[in-house]
Design a protein around this motif. Structure first.
Motif, PDB file in Angstrom:
ATOM      1  N   VAL A  78      28.954 114.160  34.100  1.00  0.00           N
ATOM      2  CA  VAL A  78      28.676 115.487  33.554  1.00  0.00           C
ATOM      3  C   VAL A  78      29.914 116.038  32.855  1.00  0.00           C
ATOM      4  O   VAL A  78      29.819 116.626  31.764  1.00  0.00           O
ATOM      5  N   VAL A 108      21.378 111.951  35.781  1.00  0.00           N
ATOM      6  CA  VAL A 108      21.861 113.236  35.250  1.00  0.00           C
ATOM      7  C   VAL A 108      20.674 114.099  34.838  1.00  0.00           C
ATOM      8  O   VAL A 108      20.622 115.294  35.148  1.00  0.00           O
ATOM      9  N   ALA A 155      19.497 117.606  36.310  1.00  0.00           N
ATOM     10  CA  ALA A 155      19.352 118.733  35.386  1.00  0.00           C
ATOM     11  C   ALA A 155      18.030 119.453  35.605  1.00  0.00           C
ATOM     12  O   ALA A 155      17.997 120.681  35.745  1.00  0.00           O
ATOM     13  N   HIS A 210      25.478 124.944  32.343  1.00  0.00           N
ATOM     14  CA  HIS A 210      25.302 123.494  32.500  1.00  0.00           C
ATOM     15  C   HIS A 210      25.074 122.828  31.145  1.00  0.00           C
ATOM     16  O   HIS A 210      24.032 122.203  30.923  1.00  0.00           O
ATOM     17  N   ALA A 270      26.199 120.149  29.690  1.00  0.00           N
ATOM     18  CA  ALA A 270      25.982 118.695  29.693  1.00  0.00           C
ATOM     19  C   ALA A 270      24.584 118.353  30.180  1.00  0.00           C
ATOM     20  O   ALA A 270      23.898 117.508  29.595  1.00  0.00           O
ATOM     21  N   HIS A 271      24.156 118.999  31.255  1.00  0.00           N
ATOM     22  CA  HIS A 271      22.796 118.777  31.746  1.00  0.00           C
ATOM     23  C   HIS A 271      21.776 119.157  30.674  1.00  0.00           C
ATOM     24  O   HIS A 271      20.811 118.429  30.432  1.00  0.00           O
TER      25      HIS A 271
END
Length: 197
Positions: free
Chosen positions: A28, A69, A73, A101, A103-104
């Motif tokens: 992440v 991931v 998420a 968040h 990246a998620h």
């Protein structure tokens, strides 16, 4: 003869504690800083101080890691959205999730990165979709007799508004509009302009 230092190194290499969680967190971080294209199991293993093969034990390959991931998420996303029932508040949570968040958020909406048929991912994604449908249902239960097509269009409009706002926020295209305001408050003002109070 093995020394304490050798034993310590062996322990770090082979008994990392929760290596799965460590690798996920590192992934992440990499995605947030450099994008998903920069993700490498070998690099994540180096960061965690384990052998290059250790992450594959938990994720098999890069796609498996990105599937984990995405599952995380959608789980975090559904948890956040389920705390409120009003669409506007869910939209604000949608925006907050993207900001907190990134990246998620980036991974979950790029299905080419992960295995969409993974059972855990499918369950997490369906839970998030169900929570969103319940929030949007409040927009179409005003006694107007809206049919399923109207409800679907309203849902797509609501999703487009929240997702578009979140994407514009992450790409720094709303700086002037926000003028220092909290993104959630700004979203609520836009949602009210579009859907009414």
């Amino acid at each position: 003869m093995s020394t304490d230092r050798d034993a310590s190194r062996d322990q770090t290499s082979y008994h990392h504690g929760d290596l799965r969680r460590t690798i996920l967190a590192a992934a992440v971080d990499v995605i947030a800083a450099e994008g998903s294209a920069a993700l490498s199991l070998r690099d994540l293993a180096r960061r965690a101080g384990v052998s290059h093969a250790a992450p594959a034990h938990h994720f098999k390959d890069r796609t498996g890691l990105l599937t984990a991931v995405a599952t995380e998420a959608y789980t975090l996303f559904a948890d956040s959205l389920s705390e409120v029932t009003d669409f506007r508040e869910q939209g604000a949570r949608y925006v907050r999730f993207a900001a907190d968040h990134p990246a998620h958020f980036q991974v979950m909406f790029q299905p080419g990165l992960y295995r969409g048929d993974d059972p855990a991912l499918a369950a997490a994604r369906e839970r998030a979709a169900r929570v969103l449908r319940e929030g949007v249902a409040g927009l179409t239960t005003d006694g107007s007799g809206a049919d399923a097509g109207d409800a679907r269009r309203t849902g797509v409009a609501a999703w487009s508004l929240a997702h578009g706002f979140a994407a514009l926020l992450l790409s720094h295209n709303l700086t002037d509009f926000l003028g220092g305001r909290d993104p959630e408050e700004a979203f609520l003002s836009v949602a009210e302009a579009v859907f009414g109070s």
